[in-house]
Design a protein around this motif. Structure first.
Motif, PDB file in Angstrom:
ATOM      1  N   PRO A 208     -52.562  67.526  27.045  1.00 51.63           N
ATOM      2  CA  PRO A 208     -53.897  67.061  26.649  1.00 51.63           C
ATOM      3  C   PRO A 208     -53.836  65.609  26.176  1.00 51.63           C
ATOM      4  O   PRO A 208     -52.848  65.190  25.561  1.00 51.63           O
ATOM      5  CB  PRO A 208     -54.280  68.005  25.503  1.00 51.63           C
ATOM      6  CG  PRO A 208     -53.423  69.210  25.689  1.00 51.63           C
ATOM      7  CD  PRO A 208     -52.148  68.721  26.284  1.00 51.63           C
ATOM      8  N   ARG A 209     -54.887  64.861  26.434  1.00 53.41           N
ATOM      9  CA  ARG A 209     -54.943  63.466  25.999  1.00 53.41           C
ATOM     10  C   ARG A 209     -54.958  63.389  24.473  1.00 53.41           C
ATOM     11  O   ARG A 209     -55.514  64.236  23.803  1.00 53.41           O
ATOM     12  CB  ARG A 209     -56.191  62.794  26.579  1.00 53.41           C
ATOM     13  CG  ARG A 209     -56.250  61.299  26.367  1.00 53.41           C
ATOM     14  CD  ARG A 209     -57.363  60.685  27.221  1.00 53.41           C
ATOM     15  NE  ARG A 209     -58.665  61.252  26.895  1.00 53.41           N
ATOM     16  CZ  ARG A 209     -59.429  60.812  25.898  1.00 53.41           C
ATOM     17  NH1 ARG A 209     -59.019  59.804  25.142  1.00 53.41           N
ATOM     18  NH2 ARG A 209     -60.597  61.363  25.673  1.00 53.41           N
ATOM     19  N   ARG A 210     -54.336  62.355  23.941  1.00 55.49           N
ATOM     20  CA  ARG A 210     -54.224  62.211  22.505  1.00 55.49           C
ATOM     21  C   ARG A 210     -55.011  61.014  21.989  1.00 55.49           C
ATOM     22  O   ARG A 210     -55.264  60.066  22.726  1.00 55.49           O
ATOM     23  CB  ARG A 210     -52.757  62.037  22.110  1.00 55.49           C
ATOM     24  CG  ARG A 210     -51.857  63.036  22.784  1.00 55.49           C
ATOM     25  CD  ARG A 210     -50.797  63.532  21.870  1.00 55.49           C
ATOM     26  NE  ARG A 210     -49.971  64.514  22.547  1.00 55.49           N
ATOM     27  CZ  ARG A 210     -48.844  64.979  22.052  1.00 55.49           C
ATOM     28  NH1 ARG A 210     -48.419  64.520  20.910  1.00 55.49           N
ATOM     29  NH2 ARG A 210     -48.165  65.890  22.699  1.00 55.49           N
ATOM     30  N   ILE A 211     -55.343  61.083  20.724  1.00 61.06           N
ATOM     31  CA  ILE A 211     -55.902  59.927  20.047  1.00 61.06           C
ATOM     32  C   ILE A 211     -54.930  59.510  18.947  1.00 61.06           C
ATOM     33  O   ILE A 211     -54.115  60.316  18.474  1.00 61.06           O
ATOM     34  CB  ILE A 211     -57.295  60.212  19.459  1.00 61.06           C
ATOM     35  CG1 ILE A 211     -57.240  61.366  18.438  1.00 61.06           C
ATOM     36  CG2 ILE A 211     -58.296  60.512  20.554  1.00 61.06           C
ATOM     37  CD1 ILE A 211     -58.558  61.603  17.728  1.00 61.06           C
ATOM     38  N   LEU A 212     -55.004  58.258  18.566  1.00 59.91           N
ATOM     39  CA  LEU A 212     -54.136  57.716  17.528  1.00 59.91           C
ATOM     40  C   LEU A 212     -54.973  57.430  16.289  1.00 59.91           C
ATOM     41  O   LEU A 212     -55.971  56.712  16.349  1.00 59.91           O
ATOM     42  CB  LEU A 212     -53.473  56.432  18.022  1.00 59.91           C
ATOM     43  CG  LEU A 212     -52.527  55.722  17.044  1.00 59.91           C
ATOM     44  CD1 LEU A 212     -51.313  56.612  16.739  1.00 59.91           C
ATOM     45  CD2 LEU A 212     -52.071  54.389  17.622  1.00 59.91           C
ATOM     46  N   LEU A 213     -54.569  58.028  15.166  1.00 61.75           N
ATOM     47  CA  LEU A 213     -55.267  57.834  13.900  1.00 61.75           C
ATOM     48  C   LEU A 213     -54.400  56.998  12.957  1.00 61.75           C
ATOM     49  O   LEU A 213     -53.169  57.074  12.996  1.00 61.75           O
ATOM     50  CB  LEU A 213     -55.583  59.180  13.255  1.00 61.75           C
ATOM     51  CG  LEU A 213     -56.397  60.169  14.099  1.00 61.75           C
ATOM     52  CD1 LEU A 213     -56.607  61.464  13.325  1.00 61.75           C
ATOM     53  CD2 LEU A 213     -57.732  59.569  14.514  1.00 61.75           C
ATOM     54  N   TRP A 214     -55.064  56.230  12.081  1.00 61.02           N
ATOM     55  CA  TRP A 214     -54.361  55.294  11.188  1.00 61.02           C
ATOM     56  C   TRP A 214     -54.908  55.375   9.770  1.00 61.02           C
ATOM     57  O   TRP A 214     -56.085  55.669   9.564  1.00 61.02           O
ATOM     58  CB  TRP A 214     -54.551  53.871  11.724  1.00 61.02           C
ATOM     59  CG  TRP A 214     -54.227  52.785  10.743  1.00 61.02           C
ATOM     60  CD1 TRP A 214     -53.011  52.207  10.513  1.00 61.02           C
ATOM     61  CD2 TRP A 214     -55.134  52.134   9.833  1.00 61.02           C
ATOM     62  NE1 TRP A 214     -53.096  51.245   9.528  1.00 61.02           N
ATOM     63  CE2 TRP A 214     -54.403  51.176   9.088  1.00 61.02           C
ATOM     64  CE3 TRP A 214     -56.511  52.265   9.581  1.00 61.02           C
ATOM     65  CZ2 TRP A 214     -54.975  50.368   8.114  1.00 61.02           C
ATOM     66  CZ3 TRP A 214     -57.092  51.473   8.604  1.00 61.02           C
ATOM     67  CH2 TRP A 214     -56.328  50.525   7.885  1.00 61.02           C
ATOM     68  N   ILE A 215     -54.024  55.115   8.829  1.00 56.57           N
ATOM     69  CA  ILE A 215     -54.452  54.931   7.442  1.00 56.57           C
ATOM     70  C   ILE A 215     -53.611  53.821   6.824  1.00 56.57           C
ATOM     71  O   ILE A 215     -52.401  53.732   7.066  1.00 56.57           O
ATOM     72  CB  ILE A 215     -54.335  56.230   6.617  1.00 56.57           C
ATOM     73  CG1 ILE A 215     -54.937  56.030   5.226  1.00 56.57           C
ATOM     74  CG2 ILE A 215     -52.880  56.687   6.506  1.00 56.57           C
ATOM     75  CD1 ILE A 215     -55.035  57.301   4.405  1.00 56.57           C
ATOM     76  N   GLY A 216     -54.251  52.932   6.066  1.00 47.30           N
ATOM     77  CA  GLY A 216     -53.531  51.897   5.348  1.00 47.30           C
ATOM     78  C   GLY A 216     -53.127  52.406   3.975  1.00 47.30           C
ATOM     79  O   GLY A 216     -53.900  53.083   3.299  1.00 47.30           O
ATOM     80  N   LEU A 217     -51.898  52.097   3.574  1.00 46.16           N
ATOM     81  CA  LEU A 217     -51.380  52.530   2.282  1.00 46.16           C
ATOM     82  C   LEU A 217     -51.155  51.333   1.368  1.00 46.16           C
ATOM     83  O   LEU A 217     -50.689  50.277   1.830  1.00 46.16           O
ATOM     84  CB  LEU A 217     -50.050  53.280   2.452  1.00 46.16           C
ATOM     85  CG  LEU A 217     -50.072  54.506   3.368  1.00 46.16           C
ATOM     86  CD1 LEU A 217     -48.669  55.082   3.487  1.00 46.16           C
ATOM     87  CD2 LEU A 217     -51.026  55.563   2.827  1.00 46.16           C
ATOM     88  N   PRO A 218     -51.461  51.461   0.087  1.00 48.32           N
ATOM     89  CA  PRO A 218     -51.178  50.347  -0.838  1.00 48.32           C
ATOM     90  C   PRO A 218     -49.682  50.174  -1.028  1.00 48.32           C
ATOM     91  O   PRO A 218     -48.921  51.148  -0.977  1.00 48.32           O
ATOM     92  CB  PRO A 218     -51.860  50.787  -2.132  1.00 48.32           C
ATOM     93  CG  PRO A 218     -51.914  52.275  -2.059  1.00 48.32           C
ATOM     94  CD  PRO A 218     -52.072  52.612  -0.590  1.00 48.32           C
ATOM     95  N   CYS A 219     -49.242  48.944  -1.179  1.00 48.13           N
ATOM     96  CA  CYS A 219     -47.830  48.693  -1.477  1.00 48.13           C
ATOM     97  C   CYS A 219     -47.493  49.289  -2.830  1.00 48.13           C
ATOM     98  O   CYS A 219     -48.337  49.357  -3.726  1.00 48.13           O
ATOM     99  CB  CYS A 219     -47.535  47.192  -1.494  1.00 48.13           C
ATOM    100  SG  CYS A 219     -47.771  46.372   0.092  1.00 48.13           S
TER     101      CYS A 219
END
Length: 223
Positions: A208-219
Motif C-alpha cells: 500500500p502507498r505510504r505517507i510521511l508524517l513529521w513532528i518538530g522536537l524542541p532541543c
C-alpha cells in the motif's frame, strides 16, 4: 527500541534488529506485570474486529528503552506475533526483570538516520545537521488484544522523549495511506503530513502507498 511491558511469566534468548541506514537505533517498549490471557494468533486475526479490548491496570505499565537481550527478544517476538500469522505459542513475549516476570505488550524502534531503506526520506533539517538531528519511528506495534488502551500513544510519547535526549529535532514516521487507526494515533501525538510516497514506488514494492508524517522536537537545551 522502545518497550511497553506488563509482568507475566517466562524467559527469552537473543535477538537484535538493525536498520541499514541507521547509525543509532534504540527500541522502546511497554511492559506490564499483570498476567494477561492472549488469544492464539490465528484466532486473534479472525476475531479481533468483533472482540472487546482487554482493559489493563495502567499502574502496572512501564514504558522504557530496552536494556537487555531478553527484552529485545521479547519485543521482537511481539512484532512477529503482530505482523505475521504464526502460532503464538512459538513466540514468547515475556522476560524477567530484576526477578519480576513481565510481558511486552507494545514496542517500536527509534532510528537516528537520514533515511530508512525503501522509504521516502524526510526533508528536515537541511544541511549537515540532518546527519545527527533526523530520526524515524518504525516497527510500531501493540498486542492486538490490548488495542484501544492508549498503549500506542504511550510508546510514541516515550520515543519523543528519547529522541530529544539524543538531540533529535525532526522526527518522522511512515504510515500506510489507508491505515486510519495509525494515522489517528500519530496525529494525536502531534505529527503532521509532510509528503506522499509516489504511486509507482508503492507498486514496485508491492505494498500500500505510504505517507510521511513529521513532528518538530524542541532541543534539550530549550526544555
Amino acid at each position: 527500541m522502545a518497550l511497553l511491558s506488563l509482568p507475566s511469566p517466562s524467559f527469552s534468548p537473543y535477538c537484535v534488529s538493525i536498520s541499514f541506514s541507521s547509525w543509532r537505533q534504540s527500541s522502546v517498549a511497554v511492559t506490564t506485570a499483570h498476567p494477561i490471557r492472549f488469544l492464539p494468533v490465528a484466532a486473534a486475526i479472525t476475531t479481533h474486529h468483533h472482540q472487546q479490548s482487554i482493559p489493563i491496570d495502567k499502574s502496572s505499565l512501564i514504558v522504557a528503552e530496552t536494556a537487555s537481550e531478553d527484552q529485545l527478544w521479547a519485543a521482537a517476538c511481539l512484532r512477529v506475533r503482530s505482523f505475521y500469522d504464526f502460532q503464538a505459542s512459538s513466540y514468547g513475549i515475556q522476560f524477567t526483570d530484576n526477578g519480576e516476570d513481565r510481558l511486552v505488550v507494545g514496542t517500536l524502534d527509534l532510528n537516528q538516520c537520514l533515511w530508512l531503506p525503501e522509504e521516502i526520506a524526510g526533508t528536515k533539517p537541511e544541511g549537515i545537521e540532518a546527519d545527527f538531528a533526523r530520526a524515524y519511528l518504525s516497527n510500531v506495534c501493540v498486542a492486538r488484544e490490548l488495542h484501544r488502551n492508549g498503549l500506542g500513544y504511550e510508546i510514541v510519547m516515550k520515543s519523543k522523549i528519547v529522541a530529544q535526549e539524543w538531540g533529535i529535532t525532526d522526527l518522522y514516521v511512515h504510515v500506510a495511506v489507508d491505515n486510519e487507526p495509525a494515522k489517528n494515533l500519530y496525529m494525536k501525538s502531534g505529527f503532521v503530513h509532510e509528503n506522499d510516497e509516489p504511486a509507482w514506488q508503492a507498486r514496485f514494492l508491492d505494498r500500500p502507498r505510504r505517507i510521511l508524517l513529521w513532528i518538530g522536537l524542541p532541543c534539550t537545551n530549550d526544555l
